[in-house]
Scaffold this motif. Structure first.
Motif, short mmCIF file in Angstrom:
data_model
loop_
_atom_site.label_atom_id
_atom_site.label_comp_id
_atom_site.label_asym_id
_atom_site.label_seq_id
_atom_site.Cartn_x
_atom_site.Cartn_y
_atom_site.Cartn_z
N HIS A 1 -19.50 -15.36 54.45
CA HIS A 1 -19.01 -13.98 54.51
C HIS A 1 -17.56 -13.91 54.01
N ARG A 2 -16.76 -14.86 54.44
CA ARG A 2 -15.34 -14.89 54.03
C ARG A 2 -15.20 -15.13 52.52
N LEU A 3 -16.03 -16.06 52.04
CA LEU A 3 -15.95 -16.37 50.61
C LEU A 3 -16.36 -15.15 49.77
N ARG A 4 -17.37 -14.45 50.29
CA ARG A 4 -17.81 -13.24 49.55
C ARG A 4 -16.72 -12.17 49.53
N LYS A 5 -16.01 -12.09 50.64
CA LYS A 5 -14.90 -11.14 50.75
C LYS A 5 -13.81 -11.48 49.72
N LEU A 6 -13.54 -12.78 49.60
CA LEU A 6 -12.54 -13.23 48.62
C LEU A 6 -12.95 -12.86 47.20
N MET A 7 -14.24 -13.09 46.93
CA MET A 7 -14.78 -12.77 45.60
C MET A 7 -14.59 -11.27 45.32
N GLU A 8 -14.90 -10.49 46.34
CA GLU A 8 -14.84 -9.05 46.23
C GLU A 8 -13.39 -8.57 45.92
N LEU A 9 -12.48 -9.15 46.69
CA LEU A 9 -11.07 -8.76 46.55
C LEU A 9 -10.50 -9.17 45.18
N SER A 10 -11.06 -10.26 44.65
CA SER A 10 -10.55 -10.75 43.36
C SER A 10 -11.01 -9.85 42.22
N GLY A 11 -11.87 -8.90 42.55
CA GLY A 11 -12.31 -7.94 41.55
C GLY A 11 -13.58 -8.31 40.85
N ARG A 12 -14.39 -9.12 41.50
CA ARG A 12 -15.67 -9.46 40.87
C ARG A 12 -16.82 -8.91 41.68
#
Ligand SMILES: [Zn+2]
Length: 301
Positions: free
Chosen positions: A290-301
């Motif tokens: 979940h955290r990794l997905r959040k990071l991906m999301e925030l990075s604009g992908r």
């Protein structure tokens, strides 16, 4: 040259000559109906099995109390060996033993009266296999066949096999009639029935080994496919974290996400479960995911 599975099977079948005369005769009957020539004027048996070559004279002695007129000087030598009977008296005695009169018989039949006992029937099939039979190497595809030049014999063999519990297929090849099995279990059962249980076991072991090898390969392929996917995902995550760093966003993220980003960048090779354990405090795999997905999301992908 490696010994073929067929030769090995015949060797096993040749270890003992039947002790009872009826079974020796039944086996000889199978030999004769599936051999090169069995007529009113001649018997000719050609074999490439040295085990069978060494056993054949004893079989005919046991069955008919007679010797071959022609036999090889060195039956133990590799290669084709020829056995023959041409003396009319001997031919007559042999035909008589199976209830056929060579002067009036035009075509051979299997005289079932000569095969009364179950053991006589399997002895007959063993004889047929020793002269007219072959079995393919179990490392390849499964095939066992019995070949005769006599039409009625092939039809009656079919019924005989049905009667003892086998369901063969039949075809013709040039002027020969071929009765065959394609299923490994059936072939193993047939070999056991005619007196080659070791060959049958070898066949089933080869099949098991093939099966295991296949399932190991499938698992390895599956694992490596999953592994490829995991590696791709980890590389995507590392890229996303780099972008977050470059844009300065990472600094402002909650501690948990910062820690996760740092761990993933440091350990791109670890699986999610391994990475989850390294978190402080440790988290579940799904939480980390979940955290990794959040990071991906925030990075604009
Ligand atoms: Zn018998």
């Amino acid at each position: 040259m490696a010994v073929s599975f067929s030769a090995e099977t015949k060797e096993e079948l040749c270890r003992e000559v039947p002790s009872s005369r009826c079974c020796a005769q039944a086996e000889a009957y199978g030999v004769l109906l599936f051999c090169t020539a069995f007529s009113s004027s001649e018997i000719r048996i050609i074999t490439g099995s040295s085990a069978f070559s060494q056993r054949l004279p004893a079989l005919f002695r046991r069955a008919f109390h007679l010797e071959f007129d022609q036999d090889p000087d060195r039956p133990d030598h590799p290669g084709k060996q020829v056995f023959g009977i041409t003396e009319p008296k001997k031919l007559c005695a042999i035909h008589e033993a199976f209830g056929s009169d060579p002067s009036i018989t035009l075509a051979h039949h299997i005289n079932l009266a000569a095969l009364e006992e179950d053991s006589c029937r399997t002895a007959f099939l063993r004889g047929a296999f020793l002269t007219g039979g072959s079995v393919s190497d179990p490392d390849g595809s499964y095939h066992l066949e019995l070949v005769t030049s006599h039409y009625h014999v092939s039809r009656e063999l079919f019924s005989l096999l049905l009667e003892v519990g086998f369901n063969p297929k039949q075809t013709t090849r040039k002027s020969n009639y071929v009765t065959y099995f394609k299923q490994s279990e059936t072939i193993a059962d047939f070999l056991t029935a005619i007196g080659a249980p070791l060959a049958a076991m070898k066949l089933m072991n080869a099949k098991l080994e093939k099966h295991l090898r296949g399932s190991v390969n499938r698992r390895v392929n599956c694992d490596s496919a999953n592994l490829d996917k995991a590696v791709d995902a980890a590389l995507d995550q590392v890229e996303a974290i780099k972008r977050l760093k470059r844009s300065g966003l990472l600094e402002d993220l909650p501690e948990k996400l910062k820690q996760t980003a740092w761990l993933r960048s440091e350990h791109p090779e670890l699986t999610l479960s391994q990475l989850a354990v390294l978190c402080d405090p440790p988290v579940t795999k799904s939480c980390l995911n979940h955290r990794l997905r959040k990071l991906m999301e925030l990075s604009g992908r």
